[in-house]
Design a protein around this motif. Structure first.
Motif, PDB file in Angstrom:
ATOM      1  N   SER A   1      -8.007   4.309  -3.791  1.00  0.00           N
ATOM      2  CA  SER A   1      -8.005   5.771  -3.662  1.00  0.00           C
ATOM      3  C   SER A   1      -7.282   6.477  -4.805  1.00  0.00           C
ATOM      4  O   SER A   1      -7.636   7.598  -5.166  1.00  0.00           O
ATOM      5  CB  SER A   1      -7.393   6.192  -2.324  1.00  0.00           C
ATOM      6  N   GLN A   2      -6.262   5.839  -5.393  1.00  0.00           N
ATOM      7  CA  GLN A   2      -5.437   6.515  -6.398  1.00  0.00           C
ATOM      8  C   GLN A   2      -5.562   5.914  -7.792  1.00  0.00           C
ATOM      9  O   GLN A   2      -5.052   6.481  -8.757  1.00  0.00           O
ATOM     10  CB  GLN A   2      -3.971   6.488  -5.959  1.00  0.00           C
ATOM     11  N   GLY A   3      -6.186   4.759  -7.898  1.00  0.00           N
ATOM     12  CA  GLY A   3      -6.315   4.100  -9.189  1.00  0.00           C
ATOM     13  C   GLY A   3      -5.024   3.400  -9.588  1.00  0.00           C
ATOM     14  O   GLY A   3      -3.985   3.576  -8.959  1.00  0.00           O
ATOM     15  N   VAL A   4      -5.110   2.598 -10.631  1.00  0.00           N
ATOM     16  CA  VAL A   4      -3.958   1.833 -11.100  1.00  0.00           C
ATOM     17  C   VAL A   4      -2.848   2.761 -11.567  1.00  0.00           C
ATOM     18  O   VAL A   4      -1.670   2.540 -11.276  1.00  0.00           O
ATOM     19  CB  VAL A   4      -4.373   0.855 -12.225  1.00  0.00           C
ATOM     20  N   GLU A   5      -3.220   3.824 -12.290  1.00  0.00           N
ATOM     21  CA  GLU A   5      -2.213   4.728 -12.835  1.00  0.00           C
ATOM     22  C   GLU A   5      -1.475   5.485 -11.741  1.00  0.00           C
ATOM     23  O   GLU A   5      -0.299   5.795 -11.885  1.00  0.00           O
ATOM     24  CB  GLU A   5      -2.850   5.730 -13.820  1.00  0.00           C
ATOM     25  N   GLY A   6      -2.147   5.814 -10.649  1.00  0.00           N
ATOM     26  CA  GLY A   6      -1.517   6.567  -9.567  1.00  0.00           C
ATOM     27  C   GLY A   6      -0.766   5.713  -8.571  1.00  0.00           C
ATOM     28  O   GLY A   6      -0.131   6.230  -7.654  1.00  0.00           O
ATOM     29  N   PHE A   7      -0.845   4.420  -8.744  1.00  0.00           N
ATOM     30  CA  PHE A   7      -0.239   3.487  -7.790  1.00  0.00           C
ATOM     31  C   PHE A   7       1.235   3.267  -8.131  1.00  0.00           C
ATOM     32  O   PHE A   7       1.580   3.061  -9.284  1.00  0.00           O
ATOM     33  CB  PHE A   7      -0.986   2.151  -7.842  1.00  0.00           C
ATOM     34  N   GLY A   8       2.092   3.312  -7.118  1.00  0.00           N
ATOM     35  CA  GLY A   8       3.520   3.070  -7.346  1.00  0.00           C
ATOM     36  C   GLY A   8       4.171   2.370  -6.167  1.00  0.00           C
ATOM     37  O   GLY A   8       3.731   2.499  -5.024  1.00  0.00           O
ATOM     38  N   MET A   9       5.220   1.633  -6.455  1.00  0.00           N
ATOM     39  CA  MET A   9       5.920   0.859  -5.426  1.00  0.00           C
ATOM     40  C   MET A   9       6.608   1.765  -4.404  1.00  0.00           C
ATOM     41  O   MET A   9       6.612   1.456  -3.211  1.00  0.00           O
ATOM     42  CB  MET A   9       6.933  -0.088  -6.071  1.00  0.00           C
ATOM     43  N   ASN A  10       7.185   2.865  -4.846  1.00  0.00           N
ATOM     44  CA  ASN A  10       7.866   3.768  -3.904  1.00  0.00           C
ATOM     45  C   ASN A  10       6.877   4.346  -2.899  1.00  0.00           C
ATOM     46  O   ASN A  10       7.147   4.380  -1.701  1.00  0.00           O
ATOM     47  CB  ASN A  10       8.584   4.898  -4.649  1.00  0.00           C
ATOM     48  N   ARG A  11       5.744   4.793  -3.404  1.00  0.00           N
ATOM     49  CA  ARG A  11       4.711   5.354  -2.533  1.00  0.00           C
ATOM     50  C   ARG A  11       4.161   4.270  -1.595  1.00  0.00           C
ATOM     51  O   ARG A  11       3.906   4.532  -0.418  1.00  0.00           O
ATOM     52  CB  ARG A  11       3.588   5.957  -3.372  1.00  0.00           C
ATOM     53  N   LEU A  12       3.972   3.059  -2.111  1.00  0.00           N
ATOM     54  CA  LEU A  12       3.492   1.953  -1.273  1.00  0.00           C
ATOM     55  C   LEU A  12       4.471   1.662  -0.145  1.00  0.00           C
ATOM     56  O   LEU A  12       4.067   1.502   1.007  1.00  0.00           O
ATOM     57  CB  LEU A  12       3.272   0.694  -2.120  1.00  0.00           C
ATOM     58  N   ALA A  13       5.759   1.602  -0.465  1.00  0.00           N
ATOM     59  CA  ALA A  13       6.774   1.343   0.561  1.00  0.00           C
ATOM     60  C   ALA A  13       6.718   2.411   1.648  1.00  0.00           C
ATOM     61  O   ALA A  13       6.757   2.099   2.844  1.00  0.00           O
ATOM     62  CB  ALA A  13       8.165   1.295  -0.079  1.00  0.00           C
ATOM     63  N   LYS A  14       6.604   3.657   1.232  1.00  0.00           N
ATOM     64  CA  LYS A  14       6.533   4.759   2.197  1.00  0.00           C
ATOM     65  C   LYS A  14       5.305   4.626   3.085  1.00  0.00           C
ATOM     66  O   LYS A  14       5.386   4.784   4.306  1.00  0.00           O
ATOM     67  CB  LYS A  14       6.522   6.092   1.452  1.00  0.00           C
ATOM     68  N   GLU A  15       4.148   4.334   2.478  1.00  0.00           N
ATOM     69  CA  GLU A  15       2.901   4.175   3.239  1.00  0.00           C
ATOM     70  C   GLU A  15       2.981   3.022   4.245  1.00  0.00           C
ATOM     71  O   GLU A  15       2.366   3.075   5.304  1.00  0.00           O
ATOM     72  CB  GLU A  15       1.721   3.954   2.297  1.00  0.00           C
TER      73      GLU A  15
END
Length: 196
Positions: free
Chosen positions: A22-36
């Motif tokens: 949904s966000q692509g490689v550039e939009g992907f981040g560990m902080n956002r992943l942890a939150k999700e």
């Protein structure tokens, strides 16, 4: 040191795949992943050393599963028609049953992670396919041609049809579903271009 929780690890992988798509490689981040995932960032580092490690491992796992599926009940000893038919069946089954993972893998194949991911998973598959093509040409079941031409003719239409299936509509905007009948019709036309 905290221990690995297999269920949490699977949730992290699945959510990472969803986010990459949904966000692509550039939009992907560990902080956002942890939150999700509803976990701390520190939890992610139990499973992965960093973002790059996570992306490479996920891409490698999806790719390995895909290549394993392509070789399911396939042998380089098969006749060309039977072997190519098996490839079409295996490839289409994987794509249809794993739409999200396939989309993620395609995205990663066209990213800076591609070489690292593909170098891990393709040697056995590539060797088996090279043997299959070489033997098919030697047995005069396949016209001699460069590999790139072979691949584009042998699989190009299949992947185009599977992309239409993934989008759920044809180029004209009508609803589209990939069926065995559509697969067989395209397969028979492809054979006319490849078989002497």
């Amino acid at each position: 040191m905290r221990t690995r929780d297999i269920n949490k690890e699977e949730i992290v992988k699945q959510k990472a795949i969803e986010m990459l798509v949904s966000q692509g490689v550039e939009g992907f981040g560990m902080n956002r992943l942890a939150k999700e995932c509803g976990v701390s960032v520190a939890t992610l580092y139990i499973y992965y050393s960093d973002k790059e490690d996570l992306i490479k491992k996920i891409g490698t796992e999806i790719g390995q599963n895909f290549f394993d599926e392509m070789l399911f009940e396939f042998s380089s000893e098969m006749s060309f028609v039977d072997g190519l038919r098996k490839q079409w069946e295996n490839r289409s089954r994987f794509v249809i049953n794993h739409l999200l993972e396939t989309t993620c893998f395609e995205l990663l194949k066209h990213s800076t992670y591609a070489d690292a991911i593909l170098s891990e998973i393709t040697p056995d598959f590539r060797n088996e396919m090279e043997r299959f093509i070489t033997k098919s040409i030697e047995k005069r079941e396949l016209l001699p041609m460069t590999f790139e031409i072979f691949w584009s003719i042998a699989y190009g239409s299949l992947y185009s049809l599977l992309e239409l299936h993934r989008e759920g509509k044809s180029m004209s905007g009508k609803p589209f579903v990939f069926t065995d009948e559509i697969r067989d019709e395209a397969f028979n036309l492809v054979l006319k271009a490849l078989v002497p």
